[in-house]
Design a protein around this motif. Structure first.
Motif, short mmCIF file in Angstrom:
data_model
loop_
_atom_site.label_atom_id
_atom_site.label_comp_id
_atom_site.label_asym_id
_atom_site.label_seq_id
_atom_site.Cartn_x
_atom_site.Cartn_y
_atom_site.Cartn_z
N PRO A 84 0.80 -1.04 -0.15
CA PRO A 84 -0.27 -0.01 -0.03
C PRO A 84 0.80 1.04 0.02
CG PRO A 84 -1.04 -1.26 1.46
CD PRO A 84 0.21 -2.11 1.02
N VAL A 85 1.96 1.11 0.54
CA VAL A 85 2.92 2.57 0.60
C VAL A 85 3.39 2.59 -0.78
CG1 VAL A 85 5.20 3.20 1.47
CG2 VAL A 85 3.74 1.76 3.01
N LEU A 86 4.01 1.74 -1.55
CA LEU A 86 4.26 2.06 -2.91
C LEU A 86 3.21 2.47 -4.02
CD1 LEU A 86 6.80 1.20 -4.66
CD2 LEU A 86 5.69 -0.87 -5.35
N LEU A 87 1.92 1.99 -3.72
CA LEU A 87 1.03 2.22 -4.27
C LEU A 87 0.40 3.67 -4.05
CD1 LEU A 87 0.84 -0.74 -5.41
CD2 LEU A 87 -1.84 -0.40 -5.20
N ALA A 88 0.60 4.28 -3.02
CA ALA A 88 0.17 5.45 -2.28
C ALA A 88 1.27 6.48 -2.91
CB ALA A 88 0.06 5.65 -1.15
N LEU A 89 2.63 6.14 -2.95
CA LEU A 89 3.53 7.16 -3.50
C LEU A 89 3.58 7.11 -4.84
CD1 LEU A 89 6.02 6.36 -0.44
CD2 LEU A 89 4.56 8.33 -0.50
N LEU A 90 3.04 6.56 -5.46
CA LEU A 90 3.12 6.58 -7.05
C LEU A 90 2.28 7.99 -7.50
CD1 LEU A 90 1.77 2.90 -8.35
CD2 LEU A 90 3.94 4.09 -8.85
N ARG A 91 1.48 8.31 -6.49
CA ARG A 91 1.00 9.52 -6.81
C ARG A 91 1.40 10.60 -5.84
NH1 ARG A 91 -2.03 9.95 -11.41
NH2 ARG A 91 -3.15 7.97 -11.76
N ASP A 92 2.60 10.65 -5.37
CA ASP A 92 3.13 11.69 -4.52
C ASP A 92 3.29 12.84 -5.23
OD1 ASP A 92 4.66 11.34 -1.81
OD2 ASP A 92 5.84 12.95 -3.27
N ALA A 93 3.07 14.15 -4.52
CA ALA A 93 3.21 15.40 -5.14
C ALA A 93 4.67 15.67 -5.58
CB ALA A 93 2.81 16.19 -4.02
N ASP A 94 5.83 14.98 -5.11
CA ASP A 94 6.94 15.11 -5.49
C ASP A 94 7.30 14.29 -6.64
OD1 ASP A 94 9.84 15.00 -5.71
OD2 ASP A 94 9.90 16.31 -4.04
N PRO A 95 7.68 14.65 -8.00
CA PRO A 95 7.84 13.68 -8.91
C PRO A 95 8.82 12.85 -8.76
CG PRO A 95 7.57 16.05 -9.87
CD PRO A 95 7.63 16.12 -8.22
N ALA A 98 7.45 10.02 -6.86
CA ALA A 98 6.60 8.97 -7.66
C ALA A 98 7.39 8.40 -8.72
CB ALA A 98 5.50 10.09 -8.57
N ALA A 99 8.42 8.97 -9.34
CA ALA A 99 9.24 8.43 -10.39
C ALA A 99 9.89 7.18 -9.55
CB ALA A 99 10.31 9.25 -10.86
N GLN A 100 10.35 7.36 -8.26
CA GLN A 100 11.06 6.15 -7.62
C GLN A 100 10.14 5.11 -7.42
OE1 GLN A 100 14.56 5.90 -6.95
NE2 GLN A 100 13.77 3.75 -6.86
N SER A 101 8.80 5.26 -7.24
CA SER A 101 7.94 4.39 -6.85
C SER A 101 7.73 3.29 -8.23
CB SER A 101 6.60 4.95 -6.56
OG SER A 101 6.79 5.57 -5.20
N VAL A 102 7.48 3.93 -9.29
CA VAL A 102 7.66 3.39 -10.45
C VAL A 102 8.68 2.45 -10.93
CG1 VAL A 102 7.27 3.49 -12.98
CG2 VAL A 102 6.13 5.21 -11.57
N MET A 137 0.51 -6.53 -7.37
CA MET A 137 1.15 -6.10 -8.42
C MET A 137 0.10 -5.92 -9.61
SD MET A 137 4.52 -6.11 -8.21
CE MET A 137 4.23 -5.11 -6.89
N VAL A 138 -1.07 -6.46 -9.68
CA VAL A 138 -2.04 -6.14 -10.87
C VAL A 138 -2.58 -4.82 -10.46
CG1 VAL A 138 -3.97 -6.74 -11.47
CG2 VAL A 138 -2.41 -8.62 -11.29
#
Length: 245
Positions: A84-95, A98-102, A137-138
């Motif tokens: 859930p942490v990884l998915l939440a930070l995909l939409r982080d306000a800091d690019p 978000a990029a590191q999450s991807v 992962m899906v």
């Protein structure tokens, strides 16, 4: 017990200390502890680690994502707690976050997919915890797909498109592949041909069809190439060329 108490103290510092350098140093020490102890013991600390996703410092959140990635290879069985942490930070306000999450999610996606194929090949089944992890992962795939086709920061969108490129590559049949997973413990890139003969979780026909659908979406994006940054256009072209060469 000493390691647990030390880690909790360091996590408190990473969360509450006023000095960013102390926060980052504490988090690095926590990472070292989590990677050194038995995965089952490390997993007891994951809920406390997850609290850092609300840190006001973007460097702390970015470091958290990197730790989640590292834990993925050490304690995969317990990783679902941190998804859930990884998915939440995909939409982080800091690019950058978000990029590191991807980036981290892309690496985890491939590793988990390979583990599912290897388990099936060597044990004749996929363990429940791994099925649950694949469900996360899906969700990651679906979220990254949305990021790729939406207007947003160029770097994050580029990485999202590169994930789709990886996805298409993984689920496009390779005529030169042996159709058998590699020996457990070695690292090779998964290919959908490993699933020949059936799989309890991964239906190859479904994933091949989705890879085709993604390529179709990318084709539609190319129709608006004049409004896309050049780097995005190049990535889309590369992705399309992978499918059923």
């Amino acid at each position: 017990m000493a390691s647990r108490d030390q880690a909790l103290s360091l996590l408190a510092a990473a969360n509450n200390h006023g000095d960013l350098a102390v926060k980052l140093s504490s988090l690095k020490q926590v990472r070292d502890i989590l990677l050194a102890v038995d995965p089952s013991l490390a997993s007891e600390l994951f809920p406390y680690l997850a609290e850092l996703q609300s840190s006001p410092q973007s460097l702390v959140r970015k470091s958290l994502v990197e730790i989640v990635e590292e834990i993925g290879s050490k304690a995969m069985e317990y990783l679902a707690v941190l998804m859930p942490v990884l998915l939440a930070l995909l939409r982080d306000a800091d690019p950058d976050v978000a990029a590191q999450s991807v980036i981290s999610g892309t690496k985890l996606f491939s590793g988990i997919l390979e583990e599912m194929a290897v388990q099936m090949h060597h044990r004749g089944k996929v363990e429940r915890w791994l099925e649950d992890l694949w469900t996360w992962m899906v969700k990651f795939k679906d979220d990254v797909y949305t990021i790729a086709i939406e207007i947003g920061p160029v770097r994050t969108r580029l990485l999202a498109l590169k994930f789709l490129e990886t996805y298409v590559s993984l689920f496009s049949p390779d005529k030169n592949d042996s159709g058998r997973p590699v020996v457990a413990g070695s690292r090779h890139v998964f290919n959908v041909s490993w699933l020949v003969g059936g799989h309890p979780v991964l239906d190859p026909a479904v994933y091949i069809a989705e890879a085709k659908r993604i390529v179709g979406t990318l084709f539609d994006l190319l129709k608006t190439a004049s409004s896309l940054p050049g780097c995005l256009t190049v990535t889309i072209v590369n992705c399309r060329s992978l499918c059923f060469q």
